[in-house]
Design an enzyme around this catalytic site. Structure first.
Site, PDB file in Angstrom:
ATOM      1  N   ASP A  30      61.049   8.838  39.445  1.00 16.19           N
ATOM      2  CA  ASP A  30      62.306   8.330  38.883  1.00 16.19           C
ATOM      3  C   ASP A  30      62.723   9.163  37.679  1.00 16.19           C
ATOM      4  O   ASP A  30      61.933   9.917  37.114  1.00 16.19           O
ATOM      5  CB  ASP A  30      62.132   6.874  38.430  1.00 16.19           C
ATOM      6  CG  ASP A  30      61.983   5.926  39.626  1.00 16.19           C
ATOM      7  OD1 ASP A  30      61.470   4.814  39.415  1.00 16.19           O
ATOM      8  OD2 ASP A  30      62.376   6.317  40.747  1.00 16.19           O
ATOM      9  N   CYS A  64      87.147  51.822  82.765  1.00 16.88           N
ATOM     10  CA  CYS A  64      86.588  52.943  82.023  1.00 16.88           C
ATOM     11  C   CYS A  64      85.280  53.431  82.644  1.00 16.88           C
ATOM     12  O   CYS A  64      84.637  52.694  83.389  1.00 16.88           O
ATOM     13  CB  CYS A  64      86.365  52.563  80.559  1.00 16.88           C
ATOM     14  SG  CYS A  64      84.930  51.496  80.285  1.00 16.88           S
ATOM     15  N   CYS A  72      90.521  49.866  79.010  1.00 16.64           N
ATOM     16  CA  CYS A  72      89.799  49.472  80.217  1.00 16.64           C
ATOM     17  C   CYS A  72      90.172  48.046  80.600  1.00 16.64           C
ATOM     18  O   CYS A  72      90.215  47.153  79.741  1.00 16.64           O
ATOM     19  CB  CYS A  72      88.294  49.570  79.974  1.00 16.64           C
ATOM     20  SG  CYS A  72      87.282  48.947  81.336  1.00 16.64           S
TER      21      CYS A  72
END
Lengths: 533, 207
Positions: free
Chosen positions: A348, A21, A113
């Protein structure tokens, strides 16, 4: 201004005839200016063909952008020269012109292309740009710039190599050389063409540093097997993939192309590359926003709330968690895919966090919304605080990624203060615990507590209790306030953990001690910045 | 949180390995006394009441196969001869054989696979040998299969705590069962209730 010169002519002819292309032709002719690539495909094709028809003996540099193709002028000159043959010439010329038009019509259907497989053709067109932007808009992201990233099928590198070898050979005949680095890269040319179009359609600029990424994956299944010959030629480049994905990754293919000798390449792959039937397809169009970070401090008022979800065998053992209670609302507002929660240490399940609270930072992954004013953040903070009495947050604000580093620092280096409710087996009097207040910088040797040995290696931790303050309650209870080094296990300091933390309250008082309640009074980090809450 | 038990014991489940034949094994030798007193381990001289208590922690580590790892602490049960009145401990020795000392257990390092170097124990593996001043020698057994995490060095320097606080500071060793075997760990042991029944039987048979 770009130009194709005389010496480009044989290359242009060769490439055009073998199915390349116009834009790829420019690339191999080292056209380094962006403007020619951005011109409409049809125009480029037409002008290239006319460039080829130009008299090769003309010495002038042909400027490609000339409005009147030179060949038309030549024809006029010819018709002027032979008035006698005018009719015949005229007719002939007309037939010739018609023929040219026919061939022009035949070639008006764009051929794929053989080098870019359509990337610099179809995928530069308005239709694709519109489709792409439509997807971006419907994904509903907030962004002020974009970075466009493209993933090309590996066989493009193979075809590029074949085209280069072809062109190099042709130029060699003219005594010219062509280094691989002189050729304009396909991705670069593509971005020249598509960035302005995307920018216009989306209304924001392209910026390499943008956090908003639009990515497209291209594929060309028709030619996927073209890379396979490289595996026989350079087997050590292709390691078996851990996933089920193809072993022919872009990186592996590029590596193999660097290794393979020209002669071997030409044996296995046609130069010029063949013309495929189909264009590439855009497999995936994805949008992604870079993560945003929200920081703050949290208080925990429940003695029954884990920091992270507690789920075993798919069953939730305790309802909710600190991170979920905070992140839930942020996820909804920022419309993120997921989050990562981190904090300066943690407590905790049965421990409260009082005082100014514990610093935390949440990374929100792939957020759709990223802009929030200070007012909006305050509102968000209020929403979180209204939604639960188990936790409260303060100083909620947007921060940078450096937040995570602050979390770590806070966890590992900063002191904390605690309040513990202690039980003693044998009766104590006020005088018995008074000496604790005088113990400064008390050194502890803490073996990995039994309660975490199933998931942590055995080690001895040396930690310091900076100060203590005792509050007598009765013969078997007192409250102990402590200020300790980061990473000290408080519960183990109180009950001794089977004698594996030394000294401990039991050993100091020569009795057996237990901890009934623990609260974090402060986490001594001055980050994130305090806001006017 | 409740008071009562001191220290870290709150989160442990107690399992017992009595120094007697378990159900189904039957008597060796004659006499009711022999039934209750013969040790289940063939090559031990069969001493009365050499019972052990394994404390299994409630915290667990889960893997993909739904099995879990729970830390176990090996201790002497209250009925053990060493804990009876009048016994004085002369020495405690962690050197089990010429090649094996429980004190030289490789568990250093930070990686998750750090337990790979640890000594592997079967139920009958000796942890240590304790001599009392009256000339008796007692072998303390692992009672469960798993990796040895640590032995209690505090009792070496202060043997008295073994007798004063056998269930806490006077523990013998910490063992971590293998993931795959976690479910079978307690199969060879008795629950608190079952053990109390054994104690009752002993009392009745000796009266």
């Amino acid at each position: 201004m770009s130009s194709l010169t005389e010496k480009d002519r044989p290359i242009v002819r060769l490439l055009l005839n073998t199915g390349t292309c116009p834009r790829c032709i420019f690339r191999f002719c080292c056209v380094g200016s962006q403007t020619p690539y951005k011109r409409p495909y049809k125009d480029l094709m037409k002008e290239l063909k006319e460039f080829l028809k130009n008299n090769p003996e003309k010495e002038d540099t042909v400027c490609f952008e000339v409005a009147d193709p030179p060949c038309k002028r030549i024809r006029l000159e010819n018709t002027e020269e032979g008035p006698a043959d005018l009719n015949q010439n005229g007719v002939l010329k007309q037939i010739a012109l018609v023929n040219e038009e026919n061939t022009a019509l035949e070639s008006s259907a764009v051929k794929v292309c053989n080098v870019c497989l359509g990337i610099l053709q179809e995928f530069c067109e308005v239709d694709f740009v519109k489709k792409l932007c439509q997807k971006v808009k419907s994904a509903d992201y907030q962004f002020t710039s974009f970075v466009f990233s493209v993933s090309l099928p590996p066989q493009l590198s193979v075809r590029e190599r074949a085209a280069w070898l072809l062109v190099k050979q042709e130029m060699g005949k003219l005594g010219l050389s062509l280094a691989k680095d002189d050729i304009v890269q396909l991705k670069e040319a593509y971005k020249w063409i598509i960035h302005p179009q995307l920018s216009e359609e989306l209304g924001v600029p392209a910026d390499g540093k943008s956090l908003f990424e639009v990515s497209v994956v291209f594929a060309h299944p028709e030619t996927d097997e073209e890379c396979h010959f490289l595996a026989t030629a350079c087997p050590d480049c292709f390691k078996p993939a851990k996933n089920k994905q193809s072993v022919f990754t872009r990186m592996a293919v590029i590596k193999a192309l660097e290794k393979i000798k020209e002669e071997d390449f030409c044996k296995h792959f046609p130069c010029p590359p063949t013309s495929p039937k189909n264009f590439c397809v855009a497999l995936e169009i994805q949008c992604n926003n870079g993560a945003v970070f929200v920081a703050g401090r949290y208080n925990k008022y429940s003695r029954n709330l884990p920091q992270t979800p507690w789920i075993i065998d798919g069953e939730r053992k305790l309802e909710s968690s600190v991170e979920e209670l905070i992140s839930e609302h942020l996820m909804a507002e920022f419309k993120a895919d997921s989050f990562n929660f981190s904090s300066s240490g943690r407590e905790d399940v049965d421990v409260r966090t009082l005082g100014n609270g514990r610093p935390f930072a949440i990374e929100l992954v792939n957020p759709r919304r990223i802009h929030f004013t200070a007012e909006e953040m305050k509102g968000l903070q209020q929403t979180i605080n209204n939604s639960s009495d188990k936790i409260q947050v303060r100083d909620l604000q947007l921060v940078t990624r450096s937040a995570i580093g602050h979390m770590k620092e806070g966890e590992e280096e900063k002191t904390k203060t605690y309040s513990a409710l202690v039980w003693i087996d044998k009766a104590i009097q006020k005088e018995d615990i008074a000496f604790l207040d005088d113990l400064k910088e008390l050194k502890l040797d803490q073996k990995t507590p039994l309660r975490v040995l199933h998931r942590r290696p055995l080690a001895v931790r040396h930690r310091i209790i900076h100060t203590m303050k005792s509050e007598y309650i009765d013969e078997h209870h007192f409250r102990l306030h402590l200020k300790t080094q980061a990473g000290t296990y408080i519960k183990e300091f109180v009950h001794g953990d089977f004698g594996r933390t030394k000294p401990n309250i039991g050993s100091l008082l020569n009795r057996t001690a237990d901890i009934l309640e623990l609260d974090v009074e402060s986490v001594d980090v001055d980050w994130p910045p305090t806001l006017d809450n | 949180m409740a008071a009562a038990q001191g220290g870290a014991e709150r989160y442990f489940t107690r399992w017992y390995k009595p120094g007697t034949a378990l159900t189904g094994r039957g008597a060796r030798g004659g006499g009711l006394c022999a039934v209750t007193c013969v040790c289940v381990f063939a090559d031990v001289k069969g001493r009365p009441c050499e019972d052990f208590c394994v404390l299994q922690h409630s915290n667990r580590q889960y893997n993909n196969y739904n099995s879990c790892c729970r830390i176990c602490v090996i201790t002497l049960a209250e009925a053990h001869p060493l804990l009876q009145n009048g016994k004085t401990i002369k020495s405690i020795n962690y050197q089990i054989s010429a090649n094996c000392s429980r004190l030289q257990n490789k568990v250093s390092g930070k990686s998750k696979r750090v337990w790979l170097g640890a000594q592997f124990l079967t139920e009958l593996a000796p942890l240590c040998r304790i001599s009392s001043s009256d000339g008796e020698e007692y072998t303390i057994y692992s009672c469960i299969r798993g990796r040895l995490i640590e032995v209690n060095e505090n009792i070496l320097s202060n043997p008295a705590i073994l007798q004063e606080k056998p269930s806490t500071e006077g523990y013998i060793a910490v063992v971590l069962p293998k993931f795959e075997e976690s479910k079978s760990i307690t199969q060879g042991l008795l629950t608190q209730k079952e053990y109390e029944e054994v104690l009752l039987k002993r009392l009745n048979s000796s009266s």
